[in-house]
Design a protein around this motif. Structure first.
Motif, PDB file in Angstrom:
ATOM      1  N   LEU A   3     103.081  65.328  58.115  1.00 34.20           N
ATOM      2  CA  LEU A   3     103.638  63.923  57.953  1.00 34.20           C
ATOM      3  C   LEU A   3     104.376  63.280  56.309  1.00 34.20           C
ATOM      4  CD1 LEU A   3     104.155  61.467  59.951  1.00 34.20           C
ATOM      5  CD2 LEU A   3     101.781  60.804  59.000  1.00 34.20           C
ATOM      6  N   CYS A  34     107.971  65.157  57.673  1.00 36.90           N
ATOM      7  CA  CYS A  34     108.302  64.316  57.734  1.00 36.90           C
ATOM      8  C   CYS A  34     109.499  63.283  57.000  1.00 36.90           C
ATOM      9  CB  CYS A  34     107.798  64.102  59.128  1.00 36.90           C
ATOM     10  SG  CYS A  34     107.457  66.031  59.835  1.00 36.90           S
ATOM     11  N   SER A  48     102.277  70.724  64.877  1.00 38.62           N
ATOM     12  CA  SER A  48     103.274  70.041  62.859  1.00 38.62           C
ATOM     13  C   SER A  48     103.494  71.641  62.742  1.00 38.62           C
ATOM     14  CB  SER A  48     101.247  70.501  62.651  1.00 38.62           C
ATOM     15  OG  SER A  48     101.289  68.851  62.767  1.00 38.62           O
ATOM     16  N   CYS A  64     106.602  70.562  63.155  1.00 40.73           N
ATOM     17  CA  CYS A  64     108.089  69.602  63.377  1.00 40.73           C
ATOM     18  C   CYS A  64     108.375  70.475  61.373  1.00 40.73           C
ATOM     19  CB  CYS A  64     106.452  68.686  62.775  1.00 40.73           C
ATOM     20  SG  CYS A  64     106.782  67.841  64.564  1.00 40.73           S
ATOM     21  N   TYR A  92     102.363  59.815  65.355  1.00 44.06           N
ATOM     22  CA  TYR A  92     100.719  60.626  65.078  1.00 44.06           C
ATOM     23  C   TYR A  92     101.112  62.236  66.589  1.00 44.06           C
ATOM     24  CZ  TYR A  92      98.912  57.283  62.871  1.00 44.06           C
ATOM     25  OH  TYR A  92      98.852  56.182  61.338  1.00 44.06           O
ATOM     26  N   VAL A  96     104.288  65.073  65.752  1.00 41.39           N
ATOM     27  CA  VAL A  96     103.978  65.465  63.964  1.00 41.39           C
ATOM     28  C   VAL A  96     102.796  66.173  64.347  1.00 41.39           C
ATOM     29  CG1 VAL A  96     105.193  63.221  62.561  1.00 41.39           C
ATOM     30  CG2 VAL A  96     102.995  63.927  63.343  1.00 41.39           C
TER      31      VAL A  96
END
Length: 266
Positions: free
Chosen positions: A30, A33, A103, A106, A159, A162
């Motif tokens: 996160l 990102c 995840s 990403c 949430y 990601v």
């Protein structure tokens, strides 16, 4: 028997470490990102660092465009491979944390995008240059476009976007969170995971100086979005209905909405 018990103990220990590392990995992704989005915003508004590569020296006019095209091609290959069904199946069957797939996807996307921004080549071929008095207007347009993108991400559930929600569901043996969504929403996610097109298009067009490398980036984005999505009329109708519901809920929650409804009933 002892070897089997040792292997089972190692497997349980690995599962425990994965269980503990899952949320930290999701939060790390996160953060990556968010950092990537900030770098993209700075790149689109301020431009790329002026690094000179050997290809640009040998081919001063088209060298930067060839370098940029290769970088964009790597991003497209990464997106295409990691989004393919066979890659997902291989990841789920071969690796120890299938709930981490989103995840990991990403994270690799951010790494490829950051590498592209780092090695991006600036072209000297210009198509237009806005007067200096337009600089503030360009900043406002970029701010509005990024606000639209962030709000769209919040509506889609960041949430889950990601992979944090997938990790939480896997650790608590709840399955895939997408299975709890409606059939129409699952269909929309299969066709367009993040249905944002207009705002990035505005960001790419609202450039103080439109150079050949920015035009190449614009063309690559449009082609990738048109060829990489398969949104149907049913998907568009679903999104419009959801927007109408959210708009109605916002109006009903506004101050004085109850008094307005009472007056209309009278």
């Amino acid at each position: 028997r002892q070897a089997f018990q040792a292997v089972a103990a190692m497997s349980n220990q690995l599962d425990w470490h994965v269980f503990r590392a899952g949320p930290m990995f999701g939060l790390f992704v996160l953060g990556v990102c968010i950092y990537t989005l900030m770098q993209i915003a700075a790149f689109l508004l301020l431009g790329a660092p002026q690094d000179v590569h050997p290809l640009s020296v040998m081919l001063p006019r088209v060298g930067p465009l060839v370098c940029d095209a290769l970088l964009l091609g790597l991003v497209v290959v990464q997106q295409s491979v990691m989004s393919a069904f066979w890659f997902k199946r291989w990841y789920i069957d071969s690796l120890f944390a299938p709930g981490w797939y989103r995840s990991v996807f990403c994270l690799f996307t951010c790494l490829f995008v950051l590498a592209t921004l780092l090695h991006w080549e600036h072209s000297d071929i210009e198509f237009w240059t806005l007067p200096g008095s337009w600089d503030l207007a360009v900043v406002y347009v970029h701010g509005i476009a990024w606000t639209s993108i962030v709000l769209s991400m919040l509506v889609v559930e960041p949430y889950e976007l990601v992979g944090l929600k997938q990790i939480f569901y896997e650790q608590h043996y709840l399955g895939d969170p997408c299975e709890t969504y409606s059939h129409k929403l699952q269909q929309l996610y299969r066709h367009a995971r993040l249905p944002i097109f207009a705002a990035p298009l505005v960001l790419l067009l609202a450039q103080p100086t439109m150079t050949a490398d920015r035009l190449l980036l614009l063309a690559a984005f449009v082609a990738f979005r048109l060829l990489g999505t398969n949104v149907t009329a049913s998907d568009v109708g679903y999104v419009n209905r959801e927007l109408d519901v959210k708009r109605k809920d916002a109006v009903d929650a506004a101050p004085g909405a109850g008094h307005t409804r009472l007056v209309r009933q009278r």
